[in-house]
Design a protein around this motif. Sequence first.
Motif, PDB file in Angstrom:
ATOM      1  N   THR A  45      -4.012   4.133   5.544  1.00 24.01           N
ATOM      2  CA  THR A  45      -3.759   5.565   5.538  1.00 24.01           C
ATOM      3  C   THR A  45      -2.443   5.871   6.222  1.00 24.01           C
ATOM      4  N   VAL A 101     -13.893   4.235  -3.121  1.00 28.19           N
ATOM      5  CA  VAL A 101     -13.043   4.822  -2.092  1.00 28.19           C
ATOM      6  C   VAL A 101     -13.820   4.809  -0.783  1.00 28.19           C
ATOM      7  N   VAL A 336      -4.218   4.631  -2.236  1.00 25.80           N
ATOM      8  CA  VAL A 336      -4.391   5.803  -1.387  1.00 25.80           C
ATOM      9  C   VAL A 336      -3.039   6.484  -1.265  1.00 25.80           C
ATOM     10  N   GLY A 342      -7.330   9.422  -3.122  1.00 25.83           N
ATOM     11  CA  GLY A 342      -7.279   8.182  -3.883  1.00 25.83           C
ATOM     12  C   GLY A 342      -6.890   8.436  -5.323  1.00 25.83           C
TER      13      GLY A 342
END
Length: 369
Positions: A45, A101, A336, A342
Amino acid sequence: MALERRAARLVAAGATMLAMGCSGKWTTHDDGAEMAGGAGGSEGTAQGGDPESAEACTAGEVRCNASGLRETCTSDGAWSVSDFVCARNVAVDDDVGSYCVTKTDGSYRCWGVDPGGTLPAERYRRVQLTRQGLIGLTEDGRLLAASTVLPDGLPPVASFRATNMWGDQGVCPLFVDGSFAVLLDRIEESLPELTDTVMEVEGSFTQALCAWEGLVAGVRPDGSLWQFHGMETIPGEFTQVAFSNRIFCGLTKAGGIQCFEPTITCGSGGITNCAGPEYPEFSGGPYRSITATGGAVCALDAEGALTCRRYDGADMPIDAGRFTFIEGGYDLLCGVRTDGSGACFHHGGWNLGEVGPFVPVEPALDPGW
């Protein structure tokens, strides 16, 4: 390790791969969001500053902060935190074409044909939907499965991938101590010489994984690339490996990408449409992540821009925006985005020269989940 060391002669399979669809339904697990504690380490992330950071920004800019929540830059140039939980990764199964995800709060959502069974209510770092059901890695390093038979007493797991291994399902965990193993769920009667369900690979790794039809490769601590079939080692200063039975690529510490002819199954079992005589070349960079599908190699550069090349070097344009994480499977590429959502894409074709451009998977991953 707690696993008993066994030696087994592994047989490279040259079976022709079949195209896989993505039909199915959503499987959702939200318990992680209700559990106590922080979001944990958020691999993949985009990491911003502290949620209360006064750092200036450009209006409309979006990012994920260190707590795994989405931040949007307001018109006055300040970051505003929302309650949207960013995705941590998207796990692609190159055996059945599913994808899951997993978010930074440990919850997950999967698309594909789920044979049934559930995972225990835990906070997960990665969840994958296989032909035998869900497999998940918890935030404290435990590997759990809905139906797949896993050995007892596994050491703490750093990462894993599950896929078709010599016709059966296999799970390939990289343990926290750097050791690596291949776990076979069942053994085909047609391959009686494969009597063991656990194969421990000699030595240690910084990255290791498996792919469709028994392909295993990894990166050694000295930066060399290792692949099981032929036990060939490629010296260098590599940090990541991406491969299929038709290509073998490594990401260097300097951010460059080198691709090689695989010794795995290319040229055997009727597979002749391998990479070459040209291999994909990646100019620009530096790159920080690579992955492979059955027909393309893709890379993320330092800014999160995505570049994909067909195995023969042909460009595969993909206007997908900026990403922090990517993973490829048979004909799927998922990732991502920097805003924590996603996205998945697929390409048509399998034979060299017939692999088409990437197009978004429909239905799209729900950006509001």
